[in-house]
Design an enzyme around this catalytic site. Structure first.
Site, PDB file in Angstrom:
ATOM      1  N   HIS A  68      49.397  81.966  32.543  1.00 27.33           N
ATOM      2  CA  HIS A  68      49.552  82.972  32.686  1.00 27.33           C
ATOM      3  C   HIS A  68      48.594  83.710  33.461  1.00 27.33           C
ATOM      4  O   HIS A  68      47.474  82.967  34.000  1.00 27.33           O
ATOM      5  CB  HIS A  68      48.324  83.775  31.850  1.00 27.33           C
ATOM      6  CG  HIS A  68      47.573  84.746  30.953  1.00 27.33           C
ATOM      7  ND1 HIS A  68      46.392  84.507  30.975  1.00 27.33           N
ATOM      8  CD2 HIS A  68      47.936  86.065  31.345  1.00 27.33           C
ATOM      9  CE1 HIS A  68      46.181  86.313  31.039  1.00 27.33           C
ATOM     10  NE2 HIS A  68      46.820  87.436  30.847  1.00 27.33           N
ATOM     11  N   ASP A  95      50.575  90.240  37.554  1.00 24.39           N
ATOM     12  CA  ASP A  95      50.646  91.207  37.232  1.00 24.39           C
ATOM     13  C   ASP A  95      50.839  92.897  38.781  1.00 24.39           C
ATOM     14  O   ASP A  95      50.190  91.765  39.748  1.00 24.39           O
ATOM     15  CB  ASP A  95      49.260  92.226  36.888  1.00 24.39           C
ATOM     16  CG  ASP A  95      48.229  91.465  35.425  1.00 24.39           C
ATOM     17  OD1 ASP A  95      48.868  91.454  34.878  1.00 24.39           O
ATOM     18  OD2 ASP A  95      48.130  89.866  35.961  1.00 24.39           O
ATOM     19  N   HIS A 115      45.213  92.105  38.890  1.00 26.46           N
ATOM     20  CA  HIS A 115      45.349  92.529  37.291  1.00 26.46           C
ATOM     21  C   HIS A 115      44.571  93.813  36.478  1.00 26.46           C
ATOM     22  O   HIS A 115      44.874  94.662  36.232  1.00 26.46           O
ATOM     23  CB  HIS A 115      44.388  90.996  35.821  1.00 26.46           C
ATOM     24  CG  HIS A 115      44.305  91.410  35.131  1.00 26.46           C
ATOM     25  ND1 HIS A 115      43.215  92.581  34.445  1.00 26.46           N
ATOM     26  CD2 HIS A 115      45.109  91.725  33.878  1.00 26.46           C
ATOM     27  CE1 HIS A 115      43.481  92.895  32.418  1.00 26.46           C
ATOM     28  NE2 HIS A 115      44.469  92.489  32.416  1.00 26.46           N
ATOM     29  N   GLU A 166      54.547  91.400  34.697  1.00 24.73           N
ATOM     30  CA  GLU A 166      54.260  92.696  34.233  1.00 24.73           C
ATOM     31  C   GLU A 166      53.937  93.535  35.218  1.00 24.73           C
ATOM     32  O   GLU A 166      52.978  93.554  36.140  1.00 24.73           O
ATOM     33  CB  GLU A 166      52.688  91.987  33.558  1.00 24.73           C
ATOM     34  CG  GLU A 166      52.130  93.733  32.842  1.00 24.73           C
ATOM     35  CD  GLU A 166      51.163  93.646  32.698  1.00 24.73           C
ATOM     36  OE1 GLU A 166      50.622  91.854  31.754  1.00 24.73           O
ATOM     37  OE2 GLU A 166      50.477  94.219  31.869  1.00 24.73           O
TER      38      GLU A 166
END
Ligand code: G3P
Ligand code: CA
Length: 290
Positions: free
Chosen positions: A40, A69, A82, A150
């Site tokens: 992650h 991200d 992020h 993402e």
């Protein structure tokens, strides 16, 4: 009618795409197989999140999948970060003291490139930078890893889906081998995921969240995965998602987040999830693979 039969009727014309997409490794290996482990924001318990160092750390641990991200600068560069602002993970307040609230979208790529994105995490990482998406995928490619990308805060960045796909295409990430098993694009925005699917139907997609079971048929039209927080999961919910075929004629998958301890990893693995997104991929791998 069975959920899979209903969804499959909408994807019957996508036979070629179905051949392109293998079922998840966990599913292919049968019941009881361990889920895929995804680092992650990179291996972000051990290196500053969303930096190239975090990608390197994941590779060093032997982790094949990396999550990130993606957002956009004022002058239109895609960068990997992020938060919607630069305060927590860079020294932006020192370098640009008069620029509150330090939103990513208010800074140029050249300004962001000056920031230290590593010192907040530890002195060993002083000088780490906020990578561009291009730099990030280069590093993932260098390590022969796979990318769970993402699209973050897409409502702030009109057109970011098309732009992200363009960068991925330019970097060779939309060729057959990457599409077949090395790339997934996800978002908390269903509209964003649907847009990615419509622009490039060959790209595997994921929706971040826990939609009601009654809505899953709709999601199965554009999302290959439903990716919920582990706290919102149950075995029945996982089974409900996996009962639908996604847009490529394969059972929808579940990647859950963010699991950093062995007990939780074993619990969600027992639910039959296909993937576990974690800041501590070594801990989760050990927990689910013994
Ligand atoms: O990939 C899942 C996870 O990253 C979603 O939450 O806030 O960490 O981007 P967040
Ligand atoms: Ca994320």
């Amino acid at each position: 009618m069975h959920a899979r039969a209903v969804a499959a009727s909408t994807t019957a014309l996508l036979g070629t795409a179905a051949l392109l997409f293998p079922v998840s490794p966990a599913r292919a290996a049968g019941a009881g197989a361990s889920p895929v482990v995804i680092a992650h924001r990179g291996a972000s318990a051990y290196a500053p999140e969303n930096t190239l160092a975090a990608v390197d750390k994941a590779a060093e641990l032997g982790i094949r999948w990396v999550e990130n991200d993606v957002q956009r600068t004022r002058d239109g560069e895609l960068v990997v970060l992020h938060d919607d602002n630069l305060r927590r993970t860079t020294d932006v307040e020192e370098v640009f003291p008069g620029r509150a609230p330090w939103k990513v979208k208010d800074f140029t790529a050249a300004e962001i490139a000056r920031l230290d994105a590593g010192s907040w995490f530890g002195p060993a990482y002083a000088g780490a930078r906020v990578p561009t998406l291009e730099q990030f995928v280069h590093r993932v490619e260098h390590h022969h890893q796979k990318l769970l990308l993402e699209i973050k805060n897409p409502e702030l960045y009109p057109g970011i889906e098309r732009q992200t796909l363009k960068v991925l295409s330019n970097e060779g990430w939309l060729d057959r081998s990457h599409l077949a098993g090395r790339l997934i694009v996800q978002s908390f925005s269903a509209d964003s995921v649907r847009t990615v699917h419509e622009l490039k139907p060959g790209v595997k997609t994921g929706f971040l969240g826990t939609p009601p079971v009654s809505d899953l048929l709709d999601y199965a039209g554009f999302a290959d995965q439903i990716n919920p927080s582990h706290g919102s999961l149950s075995p029945a919910y996982v089974a409900s998602v996996q009962a639908f075929d996604g847009p490529h004629g394969r059972p929808m998958e579940v990647f859950t987040w963010t699991v950093d301890d062995a007990a939780t990893a074993q619990r969600v693995a027992g639910y039959g999830v296909d993937g576990i997104i974690t800041n501590k991929p070594d801990v989760v791998r050990k927990a689910v693979r013994g």
